[in-house]
Design a protein around this motif. Structure first.
Motif, PDB file in Angstrom:
ATOM      1  N   GLN A   1      -2.090   1.582  18.292  1.00  0.00           N
ATOM      2  CA  GLN A   1      -1.415   2.735  18.877  1.00  0.00           C
ATOM      3  C   GLN A   1       0.050   2.420  19.164  1.00  0.00           C
ATOM      4  OE1 GLN A   1      -2.610   3.956  22.789  1.00  0.00           O
ATOM      5  NE2 GLN A   1      -1.130   5.635  22.857  1.00  0.00           N
ATOM      6  N   CYS A   2       0.335   1.209  19.659  1.00  0.00           N
ATOM      7  CA  CYS A   2       1.717   0.830  19.957  1.00  0.00           C
ATOM      8  C   CYS A   2       2.553   0.770  18.685  1.00  0.00           C
ATOM      9  CB  CYS A   2       1.758  -0.499  20.691  1.00  0.00           C
ATOM     10  SG  CYS A   2       1.008  -0.454  22.335  1.00  0.00           S
ATOM     11  N   LEU A   3       1.959   0.251  17.601  1.00  0.00           N
ATOM     12  CA  LEU A   3       2.675   0.239  16.324  1.00  0.00           C
ATOM     13  C   LEU A   3       3.009   1.660  15.891  1.00  0.00           C
ATOM     14  CD1 LEU A   3       3.752  -1.371  13.919  1.00  0.00           C
ATOM     15  CD2 LEU A   3       1.444  -1.349  12.954  1.00  0.00           C
ATOM     16  N   CYS A   4       2.066   2.581  16.062  1.00  0.00           N
ATOM     17  CA  CYS A   4       2.329   3.987  15.728  1.00  0.00           C
ATOM     18  C   CYS A   4       3.425   4.565  16.609  1.00  0.00           C
ATOM     19  CB  CYS A   4       1.051   4.801  15.871  1.00  0.00           C
ATOM     20  SG  CYS A   4      -0.223   4.400  14.665  1.00  0.00           S
ATOM     21  N   ASN A   5       3.460   4.155  17.872  1.00  0.00           N
ATOM     22  CA  ASN A   5       4.516   4.635  18.762  1.00  0.00           C
ATOM     23  C   ASN A   5       5.898   4.214  18.267  1.00  0.00           C
ATOM     24  OD1 ASN A   5       2.611   5.782  20.439  1.00  0.00           O
ATOM     25  ND2 ASN A   5       2.633   4.119  21.928  1.00  0.00           N
ATOM     26  N   TYR A   6       6.004   2.996  17.707  1.00  0.00           N
ATOM     27  CA  TYR A   6       7.290   2.543  17.184  1.00  0.00           C
ATOM     28  C   TYR A   6       7.689   3.331  15.934  1.00  0.00           C
ATOM     29  CZ  TYR A   6       7.695  -1.341  20.450  1.00  0.00           C
ATOM     30  OH  TYR A   6       7.841  -2.091  21.593  1.00  0.00           O
ATOM     31  N   LEU A   7       6.717   3.720  15.125  1.00  0.00           N
ATOM     32  CA  LEU A   7       7.038   4.584  13.985  1.00  0.00           C
ATOM     33  C   LEU A   7       7.640   5.897  14.478  1.00  0.00           C
ATOM     34  CD1 LEU A   7       3.882   4.203  11.686  1.00  0.00           C
ATOM     35  CD2 LEU A   7       5.940   2.792  11.728  1.00  0.00           C
TER      36      LEU A   7
ATOM     37  N   HIS B   1       0.471  18.612  24.720  1.00  0.00           N
ATOM     38  CA  HIS B   1      -0.862  18.406  24.144  1.00  0.00           C
ATOM     39  C   HIS B   1      -1.114  16.912  24.003  1.00  0.00           C
ATOM     40  CE1 HIS B   1       1.133  18.964  19.901  1.00  0.00           C
ATOM     41  NE2 HIS B   1       1.356  17.767  20.376  1.00  0.00           N
ATOM     42  N   VAL B   2      -2.335  16.552  23.617  1.00  0.00           N
ATOM     43  CA  VAL B   2      -2.692  15.132  23.496  1.00  0.00           C
ATOM     44  C   VAL B   2      -1.802  14.480  22.442  1.00  0.00           C
ATOM     45  CG1 VAL B   2      -4.515  13.493  22.935  1.00  0.00           C
ATOM     46  CG2 VAL B   2      -5.070  15.580  24.199  1.00  0.00           C
ATOM     47  N   ASN B   3      -1.162  13.387  22.812  1.00  0.00           N
ATOM     48  CA  ASN B   3      -0.273  12.671  21.894  1.00  0.00           C
ATOM     49  C   ASN B   3      -1.054  12.122  20.717  1.00  0.00           C
ATOM     50  OD1 ASN B   3       1.037   9.729  21.226  1.00  0.00           O
ATOM     51  ND2 ASN B   3       2.589  11.298  21.581  1.00  0.00           N
ATOM     52  N   ASN B   4      -0.430  12.155  19.535  1.00  0.00           N
ATOM     53  CA  ASN B   4      -1.124  11.699  18.328  1.00  0.00           C
ATOM     54  C   ASN B   4      -1.595  10.244  18.434  1.00  0.00           C
ATOM     55  OD1 ASN B   4       1.181  10.008  17.042  1.00  0.00           O
ATOM     56  ND2 ASN B   4       2.147  11.982  17.410  1.00  0.00           N
ATOM     57  N   GLY B   5      -0.844   9.409  19.149  1.00  0.00           N
ATOM     58  CA  GLY B   5      -1.247   8.016  19.299  1.00  0.00           C
ATOM     59  C   GLY B   5      -2.560   7.841  20.035  1.00  0.00           C
ATOM     60  N   ARG B   6      -2.876   8.783  20.912  1.00  0.00           N
ATOM     61  CA  ARG B   6      -4.142   8.685  21.636  1.00  0.00           C
ATOM     62  C   ARG B   6      -5.322   8.893  20.688  1.00  0.00           C
ATOM     63  NH1 ARG B   6      -4.924   5.964  24.420  1.00  0.00           N
ATOM     64  NH2 ARG B   6      -6.315   6.938  25.930  1.00  0.00           N
TER      65      ARG B   6
ATOM     66  N   LEU C   1      -5.275   9.845   9.433  1.00  0.00           N
ATOM     67  CA  LEU C   1      -5.554  10.851  10.453  1.00  0.00           C
ATOM     68  C   LEU C   1      -5.083  12.210   9.963  1.00  0.00           C
ATOM     69  CD1 LEU C   1      -4.556   8.900  13.657  1.00  0.00           C
ATOM     70  CD2 LEU C   1      -6.690  10.172  13.448  1.00  0.00           C
ATOM     71  N   ILE C   2      -5.872  13.229  10.247  1.00  0.00           N
ATOM     72  CA  ILE C   2      -5.478  14.618  10.041  1.00  0.00           C
ATOM     73  C   ILE C   2      -5.661  15.338  11.373  1.00  0.00           C
ATOM     74  CG2 ILE C   2      -5.990  16.786   8.857  1.00  0.00           C
ATOM     75  CD1 ILE C   2      -6.989  15.177   6.487  1.00  0.00           C
ATOM     76  N   PHE C   3      -4.606  15.972  11.847  1.00  0.00           N
ATOM     77  CA  PHE C   3      -4.648  16.684  13.129  1.00  0.00           C
ATOM     78  C   PHE C   3      -4.864  18.168  12.847  1.00  0.00           C
ATOM     79  CE2 PHE C   3      -2.049  12.886  13.525  1.00  0.00           C
ATOM     80  CZ  PHE C   3      -2.667  12.256  14.586  1.00  0.00           C
ATOM     81  N   ARG C   4      -5.897  18.740  13.471  1.00  0.00           N
ATOM     82  CA  ARG C   4      -6.320  20.094  13.125  1.00  0.00           C
ATOM     83  C   ARG C   4      -6.108  21.112  14.245  1.00  0.00           C
ATOM     84  NH1 ARG C   4      -9.409  20.751   8.805  1.00  0.00           N
ATOM     85  NH2 ARG C   4     -10.735  22.314   9.803  1.00  0.00           N
ATOM     86  N   ALA C   5      -6.081  20.665  15.484  1.00  0.00           N
ATOM     87  CA  ALA C   5      -5.874  21.576  16.616  1.00  0.00           C
ATOM     88  C   ALA C   5      -5.403  20.760  17.800  1.00  0.00           C
ATOM     89  CB  ALA C   5      -7.170  22.336  16.947  1.00  0.00           C
ATOM     90  N   GLU C   6      -4.950  21.460  18.834  1.00  0.00           N
ATOM     91  CA  GLU C   6      -4.388  20.796  20.001  1.00  0.00           C
ATOM     92  C   GLU C   6      -5.468  20.461  21.032  1.00  0.00           C
ATOM     93  OE1 GLU C   6      -0.242  22.248  21.227  1.00  0.00           O
ATOM     94  OE2 GLU C   6      -1.255  24.067  20.558  1.00  0.00           O
ATOM     95  N   GLY C   7      -5.368  19.262  21.583  1.00  0.00           N
ATOM     96  CA  GLY C   7      -6.159  18.905  22.749  1.00  0.00           C
ATOM     97  C   GLY C   7      -5.299  19.053  23.992  1.00  0.00           C
TER      98      GLY C   7
ATOM     99  N   LEU D   1     -10.591  18.728  16.507  1.00  0.00           N
ATOM    100  CA  LEU D   1      -9.183  18.486  16.814  1.00  0.00           C
ATOM    101  C   LEU D   1      -8.538  17.532  15.815  1.00  0.00           C
ATOM    102  CD1 LEU D   1      -9.466  18.091  20.688  1.00  0.00           C
ATOM    103  CD2 LEU D   1      -9.116  20.183  19.359  1.00  0.00           C
ATOM    104  N   ALA D   2      -9.311  16.568  15.314  1.00  0.00           N
ATOM    105  CA  ALA D   2      -8.755  15.588  14.382  1.00  0.00           C
ATOM    106  C   ALA D   2      -9.877  14.964  13.569  1.00  0.00           C
ATOM    107  CB  ALA D   2      -7.978  14.500  15.133  1.00  0.00           C
TER     108      ALA D   2
END
Length: 240
Positions: A19-25, A165-170, A193-199, A232-233
């Protein structure tokens, strides 16, 4: 952009959490978008926001505590409502650590729906840019209710980002937790990952998981809202 892997970002194996690596992206993407004149503040002034729609991350290794590393990112293409941005992560010697492909959309913050790109984004069409990953089509099959039920995740205030909404990294964390409890072991090599709706805060996000095949090192995951069953994903994790 150059970063340094921090001690509090390490997991039990003294390697940076995915998740931290994704945050840096995401951080590098924000810096670069600002330079291009299409950053978060620019869009927020128009009631819009960047939202991650799809991601493919391939990992050679994860940074160690205190290790400097570089994240390079660039736009690749704009197709209909999706903006492709690629990444490469390099160590201080220029050796690859990871690479990623992402697809972004623009959301109207008040209407909570997707919008067409403003002209200053739509006109940004790179000429033959390099590709971090060839053939990076991100497709994940749907799981049905026969898939094994996994952990549930109550959405806390700490899981919510500036888009409310819920952050993608979560979802990365949720997917890896589900994969671990489904019996996947070893090093994560790839996550899609595919994001389909908001949490939203107060939701309970549940998971279902199954292996791609009996002896596969690939697992598939569906993350859905407990109250109404809305997916949601979706995620795919590959282990080695």
């Amino acid at each position: 952009a150059q970063f340094i892997a921090r001690y509090h970002e390490m997991d039990q194996d003294r390697k940076m959490r995915v998740q931290c690596l994704c945050n840096y992206l995401e951080e590098a993407a924000g810096y670069h978008a600002d330079k291009l004149g299409l950053g978060l503040e620019k869009l927020a002034g128009e009631g819009l926001a960047w939202v991650l729609a799809k991601m493919k991350l391939q990992i050679d290794r994860r940074p160690a505590p205190g290790e400097p590393f570089w994240v390079n990112t660039w736009p690749v293409s704009i197709e209909r409502l999706q903006f492709r941005r690629d990444f490469e992560v390099l160590d201080d010697a220029g050796q690859p650590i990871a690479k990623a492909v992402t697809q972004w959309v623009v959301m109207n913050l008040s209407k909570r729906r997707l919008e067409r790109f403003p002209t200053y984004i739509a006109s940004l069409q790179p000429n033959a840019p390099p590709l971090a990953i060839e053939n990076a089509d991100i497709r994940i099959p749907a799981l049905d209710e026969t898939a094994k039920a996994g952990p549930s995740f109550p959405v806390r205030l700490a899981d919510i980002d500036q888009n409310q909404h819920v952050n993608n990294g979560r979802y990365v964390d949720f997917s890896l937790e589900a994969a671990h409890l489904a019996g996947m072991r070893g090093e994560l090599k790839e996550i899609d990952l595919i994001f389909r709706a908001e949490g939203k805060r107060g939701d309970v996000i549940c998971s279902r998981s199954e292996k791609a095949s009996a002896n596969s090192q690939t697992s598939l995951h569906s993350l859905y809202r407990e109250d109404d069953g809305q997916e949601l994903a979706r995620a795919r994790t590959v282990w080695g």
